[in-house]
Design a protein around this motif. Structure first.
Motif, PDB file in Angstrom:
ATOM      1  N   ARG A   1      33.797  37.344  38.350  1.00 51.57           N
ATOM      2  CA  ARG A   1      32.867  37.560  37.239  1.00 51.57           C
ATOM      3  C   ARG A   1      32.574  39.044  37.058  1.00 51.57           C
ATOM      4  NH1 ARG A   1      29.900  33.440  39.720  1.00 51.57           N
ATOM      5  NH2 ARG A   1      30.108  31.409  38.728  1.00 51.57           N
ATOM      6  N   ARG A   2      32.371  39.750  38.168  1.00 44.48           N
ATOM      7  CA  ARG A   2      32.079  41.181  38.089  1.00 44.48           C
ATOM      8  C   ARG A   2      33.266  41.960  37.565  1.00 44.48           C
ATOM      9  NH1 ARG A   2      30.041  41.364  43.992  1.00 44.48           N
ATOM     10  NH2 ARG A   2      30.995  43.423  43.975  1.00 44.48           N
ATOM     11  N   LEU A   3      34.470  41.567  37.950  1.00 44.43           N
ATOM     12  CA  LEU A   3      35.670  42.216  37.435  1.00 44.43           C
ATOM     13  C   LEU A   3      35.716  42.062  35.914  1.00 44.43           C
ATOM     14  CD1 LEU A   3      38.507  43.519  38.077  1.00 44.43           C
ATOM     15  CD2 LEU A   3      39.404  41.184  38.030  1.00 44.43           C
ATOM     16  N   ARG A   4      35.361  40.885  35.452  1.00 47.31           N
ATOM     17  CA  ARG A   4      35.352  40.631  34.009  1.00 47.31           C
ATOM     18  C   ARG A   4      34.269  41.447  33.314  1.00 47.31           C
ATOM     19  NH1 ARG A   4      33.652  34.715  31.654  1.00 47.31           N
ATOM     20  NH2 ARG A   4      34.029  35.095  29.443  1.00 47.31           N
ATOM     21  N   GLU A   5      33.067  41.503  33.896  1.00 53.17           N
ATOM     22  CA  GLU A   5      31.946  42.182  33.260  1.00 53.17           C
ATOM     23  C   GLU A   5      32.122  43.704  33.260  1.00 53.17           C
ATOM     24  OE1 GLU A   5      28.715  40.762  35.547  1.00 53.17           O
ATOM     25  OE2 GLU A   5      28.751  38.724  34.660  1.00 53.17           O
ATOM     26  N   ARG A   6      32.612  44.260  34.372  1.00 54.01           N
ATOM     27  CA  ARG A   6      32.733  45.711  34.480  1.00 54.01           C
ATOM     28  C   ARG A   6      33.917  46.271  33.698  1.00 54.01           C
ATOM     29  NH1 ARG A   6      31.885  46.656  41.024  1.00 54.01           N
ATOM     30  NH2 ARG A   6      29.722  45.949  41.136  1.00 54.01           N
ATOM     31  N   HIS A   7      35.033  45.557  33.717  1.00 56.42           N
ATOM     32  CA  HIS A   7      36.259  46.110  33.151  1.00 56.42           C
ATOM     33  C   HIS A   7      36.807  45.295  31.982  1.00 56.42           C
ATOM     34  CE1 HIS A   7      36.367  48.722  36.684  1.00 56.42           C
ATOM     35  NE2 HIS A   7      36.156  47.643  37.425  1.00 56.42           N
ATOM     36  N   GLY A   8      36.114  44.231  31.607  1.00 55.86           N
ATOM     37  CA  GLY A   8      36.601  43.409  30.502  1.00 55.86           C
ATOM     38  C   GLY A   8      37.887  42.684  30.827  1.00 55.86           C
ATOM     39  N   SER A   9      38.132  42.440  32.095  1.00 53.46           N
ATOM     40  CA  SER A   9      39.380  41.804  32.521  1.00 53.46           C
ATOM     41  C   SER A   9      39.416  40.346  32.103  1.00 53.46           C
ATOM     42  CB  SER A   9      39.545  41.907  34.040  1.00 53.46           C
ATOM     43  OG  SER A   9      39.541  43.254  34.458  1.00 53.46           O
ATOM     44  N   ALA A  10      40.605  39.887  31.722  1.00 53.24           N
ATOM     45  CA  ALA A  10      40.833  38.477  31.445  1.00 53.24           C
ATOM     46  C   ALA A  10      41.337  37.813  32.720  1.00 53.24           C
ATOM     47  CB  ALA A  10      41.838  38.311  30.322  1.00 53.24           C
ATOM     48  N   ILE A  11      41.096  36.515  32.841  1.00 53.47           N
ATOM     49  CA  ILE A  11      41.481  35.778  34.040  1.00 53.47           C
ATOM     50  C   ILE A  11      42.155  34.476  33.645  1.00 53.47           C
ATOM     51  CG2 ILE A  11      40.669  34.672  36.171  1.00 53.47           C
ATOM     52  CD1 ILE A  11      38.241  36.555  36.092  1.00 53.47           C
ATOM     53  N   VAL A  12      43.294  34.195  34.266  1.00 52.43           N
ATOM     54  CA  VAL A  12      43.922  32.883  34.164  1.00 52.43           C
ATOM     55  C   VAL A  12      43.710  32.215  35.515  1.00 52.43           C
ATOM     56  CG1 VAL A  12      46.066  31.599  33.853  1.00 52.43           C
ATOM     57  CG2 VAL A  12      45.616  33.628  32.458  1.00 52.43           C
ATOM     58  N   LEU A  13      42.923  31.155  35.527  1.00 50.70           N
ATOM     59  CA  LEU A  13      42.522  30.483  36.766  1.00 50.70           C
ATOM     60  C   LEU A  13      43.270  29.167  36.894  1.00 50.70           C
ATOM     61  CD1 LEU A  13      40.576  30.273  39.222  1.00 50.70           C
ATOM     62  CD2 LEU A  13      38.925  29.217  37.657  1.00 50.70           C
ATOM     63  N   ILE A  14      44.176  29.094  37.856  1.00 53.88           N
ATOM     64  CA  ILE A  14      44.938  27.874  38.122  1.00 53.88           C
ATOM     65  C   ILE A  14      44.252  27.143  39.269  1.00 53.88           C
ATOM     66  CG2 ILE A  14      47.183  26.939  38.799  1.00 53.88           C
ATOM     67  CD1 ILE A  14      48.426  29.563  37.779  1.00 53.88           C
ATOM     68  N   THR A  15      43.863  25.900  39.043  1.00 58.38           N
ATOM     69  CA  THR A  15      43.109  25.211  40.085  1.00 58.38           C
ATOM     70  C   THR A  15      43.154  23.697  39.888  1.00 58.38           C
ATOM     71  OG1 THR A  15      40.918  25.037  41.128  1.00 58.38           O
ATOM     72  CG2 THR A  15      40.968  25.367  38.752  1.00 58.38           C
ATOM     73  N   HIS A  16      42.867  22.979  40.979  1.00 62.67           N
ATOM     74  CA  HIS A  16      42.661  21.542  40.914  1.00 62.67           C
ATOM     75  C   HIS A  16      41.168  21.210  40.853  1.00 62.67           C
ATOM     76  CE1 HIS A  16      46.716  21.673  42.804  1.00 62.67           C
ATOM     77  NE2 HIS A  16      46.902  20.590  42.087  1.00 62.67           N
ATOM     78  N   ASP A  17      40.329  22.219  41.040  1.00 65.20           N
ATOM     79  CA  ASP A  17      38.892  22.019  41.177  1.00 65.20           C
ATOM     80  C   ASP A  17      38.219  22.089  39.811  1.00 65.20           C
ATOM     81  OD1 ASP A  17      36.178  22.103  41.821  1.00 65.20           O
ATOM     82  OD2 ASP A  17      36.523  23.219  43.668  1.00 65.20           O
ATOM     83  N   ILE A  18      37.861  20.936  39.266  1.00 68.07           N
ATOM     84  CA  ILE A  18      37.206  20.883  37.964  1.00 68.07           C
ATOM     85  C   ILE A  18      35.867  21.617  38.009  1.00 68.07           C
ATOM     86  CG2 ILE A  18      36.273  19.373  36.183  1.00 68.07           C
ATOM     87  CD1 ILE A  18      39.255  19.199  36.337  1.00 68.07           C
ATOM     88  N   GLY A  19      35.189  21.574  39.169  1.00 66.90           N
ATOM     89  CA  GLY A  19      33.908  22.258  39.297  1.00 66.90           C
ATOM     90  C   GLY A  19      34.036  23.759  39.121  1.00 66.90           C
ATOM     91  N   VAL A  20      35.087  24.352  39.671  1.00 64.66           N
ATOM     92  CA  VAL A  20      35.318  25.792  39.527  1.00 64.66           C
ATOM     93  C   VAL A  20      35.592  26.129  38.064  1.00 64.66           C
ATOM     94  CG1 VAL A  20      36.909  27.666  40.113  1.00 64.66           C
ATOM     95  CG2 VAL A  20      36.110  26.116  41.892  1.00 64.66           C
ATOM     96  N   VAL A  21      36.371  25.291  37.402  1.00 66.58           N
ATOM     97  CA  VAL A  21      36.677  25.510  35.988  1.00 66.58           C
ATOM     98  C   VAL A  21      35.405  25.454  35.149  1.00 66.58           C
ATOM     99  CG1 VAL A  21      37.818  24.501  33.966  1.00 66.58           C
ATOM    100  CG2 VAL A  21      39.059  24.716  36.109  1.00 66.58           C
ATOM    101  N   SER A  22      34.556  24.462  35.395  1.00 68.67           N
ATOM    102  CA  SER A  22      33.329  24.317  34.609  1.00 68.67           C
ATOM    103  C   SER A  22      32.391  25.493  34.809  1.00 68.67           C
ATOM    104  CB  SER A  22      32.621  23.009  34.983  1.00 68.67           C
ATOM    105  OG  SER A  22      32.158  23.046  36.324  1.00 68.67           O
ATOM    106  N   GLU A  23      32.459  26.115  35.979  1.00 67.32           N
ATOM    107  CA  GLU A  23      31.549  27.211  36.292  1.00 67.32           C
ATOM    108  C   GLU A  23      32.034  28.553  35.764  1.00 67.32           C
ATOM    109  OE1 GLU A  23      29.469  29.253  40.237  1.00 67.32           O
ATOM    110  OE2 GLU A  23      30.502  27.333  40.398  1.00 67.32           O
TER     111      GLU A  23
END
Length: 331
Positions: free
Chosen positions: A199-221
Motif C-alpha cells: 500500500r505504501r509503495l502505491r501511495e508514495r510512488h503511484g505504483s501499480a500492482i498485479v496481485l496473483i493469489t488464491h486468498d479472496i480475503g487479500v484481494v478484497s482488502e
C-alpha cells in the motif's frame, strides 16, 4: 483516465509438446492503470502466473510460443530485446516470485542479492547499497537486519526467505509490481505488514500492482479490480466490490462459496465445485468451465466472449437477469 500503464491484448501462451500444442493462456486481455491494484484469482493451472511470466520473457522453455501484445508505457514488452528487458526488470517492473525457496541463489548472501539489484539500476556505492539493503530487510520484518544481511538463503526460514524476496522486489520502487502469492508461508501478522508495504509503495510512488493469489480475503482488502481466470481464460472481470458482492459467473460463485463466512448463519458444509480443474491438454472449444457447471446449456459448446456493462464483464451464456436466483442455489 489517461493511458493505462499496462495493456494486454489477446495474450496467448502455447507450449509445443509431443502430443501437440498445449494452450496455457488463451486470449487474455486486461489493462492496469497507474496506481491501480489488479487481483488475479483462480485455481492452480488457470494461467495466472504463466501470463505474467510471459510478459517479461521469463519462460525460457524453447518450446513456448507467446503471441499478442503487452504494452507497457506504450511499448510492447513482447517485442523488446533481452537487453531492453534487463533494464526494465527490477527497475520499472518487479516480480515477487511464488517459490521463495528457489528464487534466491544459494551461494550469495541475502544482502548481495538486494545490493546487486540496487547497483544495477541506481548510481549507488557498495556501502550505500548495503545500508539500503538493511533498511529494506527491516521494513519487511527481518529482526536484527544489520547482522542477517550477511546470511545466506539456507540460514533463513521459508517465511523469512519470502520476506527477503519481497524486499528485493521493492528495492527500486518499481512502477509495476507483480506479486505472485506474496503472503504464502507467512503468519497473519507478517501478512498484514507485507500488504501495508505494498500500500505504501502505491501511495508514495503511484505504483501499480498485479496481485496473483488464491486468498479472496487479500484481494478484497487490497485490490481495486479483480480478474477471475479459469482454463487459461478470463471468465469475469470488474471492480472488486462489485465482483465479490454480485458475482456473475458460476465459477466465481464456486470460489466465493468455498470461503467460510464470518457473519450470518453457519452452513452445514462449504460449497464445492464438482469435478477437477480442466487440463490444458484437453481444453474444450466452448466454455472451459462447462464440464463442471451445473447450469450448462447447449450453447455452452460455443466459446463465450467477455462482455458486460459498467466495467463488470463475464464470459457466460446464462441469461443475466436470472443469475442471482441461480446463485442462491449454490449457497
Amino acid at each position: 483516465m489517461g493511458e493505462p500503464l499496462l495493456e494486454i491484448r489477446d495474450l496467448r501462451v502455447t507450449f509445443r509438446t509431443r502430443t501437440g500444442p498445449v494452450t496455457a493462456v488463451d486470449g487474455l486481455s486486461v489493462t492496469v492503470e497507474p496506481g491501480q491494484v489488479l487481483g488475479i484469482v483462480g485455481e492452480s493451472g488457470s494461467g495466472k502466473s504463466v501470463s505474467m511470466l510471459s510478459l517479461l520473457k521469463l519462460i525460457r522453455d524453447p518450446n513456448v510460443r507467446v503471441t499478442g501484445t503487452a504494452l507497457f508505457d506504450g511499448r510492447d514488452l513482447l517485442t523488446r530485446t533481452d537487453r531492453e528487458l534487463r533494464a526494465i526488470r527490477g527497475r520499472d517492473i518487479a516480480m515477487i516470485f511464488q517459490d521463495p525457496m528457489t528464487a534466491l541463489t544459494p551461494v550469495y548472501t541475502i544482502g548481495w542479492h538486494i545490493a546487486e539489484q540496487l547497483r544495477a539500476h541506481r548510481p549507488l556505492s557498495r556501502r550505500q547499497a548495503r545500508v539500503r539493503a538493511v533498511e529494506l530487510l527491516e521494513e519487511v520484518g527481518i529482526a536484527d537486519a544489520a547482522r542477517r544481511v550477511d546470511d545466506y538463503p539456507h540460514q533463513f526460514s521459508g517465511g523469512m526467505r519470502q520476506r527477503a524476496v519481497i524486499a528485493l522486489a521493492l528495492a527500486c520502487d518499481p512502477r509495476l509490481l507483480i506479486a505472485d502469492e506474496p503472503t504464502t508461508a507467512l503468519d497473519v501478522t507478517t501478512q498484514a505488514q507485507i500488504l501495508d508495504l505494498m500500500r505504501r509503495l502505491r501511495e508514495r510512488h503511484g505504483s501499480a500492482i498485479v496481485l496473483i493469489t488464491h486468498d479472496i480475503g487479500v484481494v478484497s482488502e487490497l485490490a481495486d479490480r479483480v480478474l477471475v481466470m479459469y482454463g487459461g481464460r478470463a471468465v469475469e472481470h470488474g471492480p472488486t466490490a462489485e465482483v465479490l458482492r454480485r458475482p456473475r459467473h458460476p465459477y466465481t460463485w464456486g470460489l466465493l462459496g468455498s470461503v467460510p463466512r464470518v457473519t450470518g448463519p453457519r452452513p452445514r458444509r462449504l460449497a464445492a465445485i464438482p469435478g477437477t480443474s480442466v487440463s490444458p491438454y484437453d481444453l474444450p472449444e466452448g466454455c472451459a468451465f462447462a464440464p463442471r457447471c451445473a447450469y450448462r446449456l447447449p450453447v455452452c459448446d460455443d466459446k463465450p466472449r467477455l462482455t458486460g456493462a459498467a466495467g463488470h464483464e463475464d464470459a457466460c451464456w446464462l441469461p443475466l437477469e436470472g443469475r442471482s436466483d441461480l446463485r442462491q442455489e449454490t449457497r
